[in-house]
Write a protein that holds these residues in place. Sequence first.
Motif, mmCIF file in Angstrom:
data_model
loop_
_atom_site.group_PDB
_atom_site.id
_atom_site.type_symbol
_atom_site.label_atom_id
_atom_site.label_comp_id
_atom_site.label_asym_id
_atom_site.label_seq_id
_atom_site.Cartn_x
_atom_site.Cartn_y
_atom_site.Cartn_z
ATOM 1 N N PHE A 4 6.801 16.936 31.513
ATOM 2 C CA PHE A 4 6.296 17.827 32.945
ATOM 3 C C PHE A 4 6.495 18.988 33.186
ATOM 4 O O PHE A 4 6.992 19.835 31.859
ATOM 5 C CB PHE A 4 7.158 17.187 34.470
ATOM 6 N N VAL A 5 5.930 20.033 33.349
ATOM 7 C CA VAL A 5 5.740 21.789 33.824
ATOM 8 C C VAL A 5 6.655 22.346 34.509
ATOM 9 O O VAL A 5 5.897 21.776 35.284
ATOM 10 C CB VAL A 5 3.838 22.101 33.248
ATOM 11 N N PHE A 6 7.394 23.604 33.986
ATOM 12 C CA PHE A 6 8.563 23.803 34.524
ATOM 13 C C PHE A 6 7.365 24.782 35.649
ATOM 14 O O PHE A 6 6.645 25.849 34.719
ATOM 15 C CB PHE A 6 9.495 24.820 34.000
ATOM 16 N N VAL A 7 7.890 25.002 36.293
ATOM 17 C CA VAL A 7 7.408 26.315 37.400
ATOM 18 C C VAL A 7 8.261 27.721 37.554
ATOM 19 O O VAL A 7 9.259 27.239 38.824
ATOM 20 C CB VAL A 7 6.340 25.448 38.287
ATOM 21 N N VAL A 8 7.703 28.479 38.172
ATOM 22 C CA VAL A 8 8.889 29.388 38.694
ATOM 23 C C VAL A 8 7.528 30.517 39.383
ATOM 24 O O VAL A 8 6.728 30.735 39.125
ATOM 25 C CB VAL A 8 9.291 30.367 37.584
#
Length: 425
Positions: A4-8
């Motif tokens: 999964f892709v990290f998001v900020v």
Amino acid sequence: MSNFVFVVDSNKKPLNALHPGQARRLLKQGKASVFRRYPFTIILPQDSVEPSADYQLKIDPGSKTTGIALVKEDKVVWGAQLTHRGQSIKADLESRSAVRRNRRNRKTRYRKARFQNRRRKEGWLPPSLQSRVENIMTLVNRIMRYAPVTGLSQELVRFDTQALQNPEVTGKEYQQGELFGYEVREYLLEKWQRKCAYCGATDTRLEVEHIRPKSKGGSNRVSNLAIACHDCNQQKGSTDIEEFLKGKPTILSKILKQAKKPLEDAAAVNSTRNELLKRLKQTGLPVETGTGGLTKYNRSRLNLPKTHWLDAACVGVIDDLQILTTKPLLIAAKGWGSRKMCITDRYGFPSKHRSNSKTHYGFQTGDIVKATLPKGKFAGVYVGRLTTRKTGVFDMRLGDNTKISPVRHKYCVAIHRNDGYSYSF
């Protein structure tokens, strides 16, 4: 499926990780931008009020490779395997020590050894072991910046070396608990590289085998145990190993030597586990611990394959796991360069001094770049790790360690600046 892709958000506040397809859609629509390549993280152009879920970051420390998994509500959404460089550090220190000793023996200008000023702090670890703790903490702190981690899990006790060497050292209940067999089998699988000691078979059922049969005075000590396939175990039976392998002296010598091998991997893990636990507690998050036997029990119960990152996902008390990723990030610690400023020849004599400048034409060794080579033997597009020179003609190593050379600086575009680690899948 990839991690999964990290998001900020725009304030760099970590949000819930996204499925790779959702992240790809946001990037195509211009609603997000790439914030970091490894681990892959995107940034949203606005603040977010979205409530974050609870993420548990699980760690399975190893002497050579550490497994890391990020779990959200019994779903594994991100995994990684971190390869340490402890032996490399030890070799570098020994090499530097040899150069200094050589200089002293030649009576060149060098300060005298002052043994009275060498004081080690309480809890000191050798650099080769301390690097393992620092590598893990670097990755833990990095993930905590990009994911809303609310708890940590660590496999605290992997092997009980005293119990392994002498199972009857104390009370019977301590030695013969429900998980004791898992501890011994896991250690033996590591020691014998997960293959039959007699025929080298892999991908088959492996059983614990007494090298010297108990009927002929053999003990349950780990130095008398090996791993064998079912056929070899049945064929050997209660036969002495010398008689069983009398026509294979090379294999016999190898097995007897391997059986006496010290528990150095187990010792490395046991030496660093408490220091790692102390450092994890300093993050302020609740830390859960579990044994290596419990980890293997969970993995066997859930019928999961043996990998470092899935072992990490099985740390602690779990009911069930859903694996949403099958492509963990492979991370290898590379360090920041040599510990010697003077380059020596093969005899240990100084040959030249290292350059004072690490950056050449905007790149430094360790940068991950995309190189588009228009012609030559390696014409094409490559992504790899650079080794730079002041001439502007570099070397590149791909993920499979293939060497691409020469690579001129004008054909390179930086993807990920050197941070002491290499990355692949």
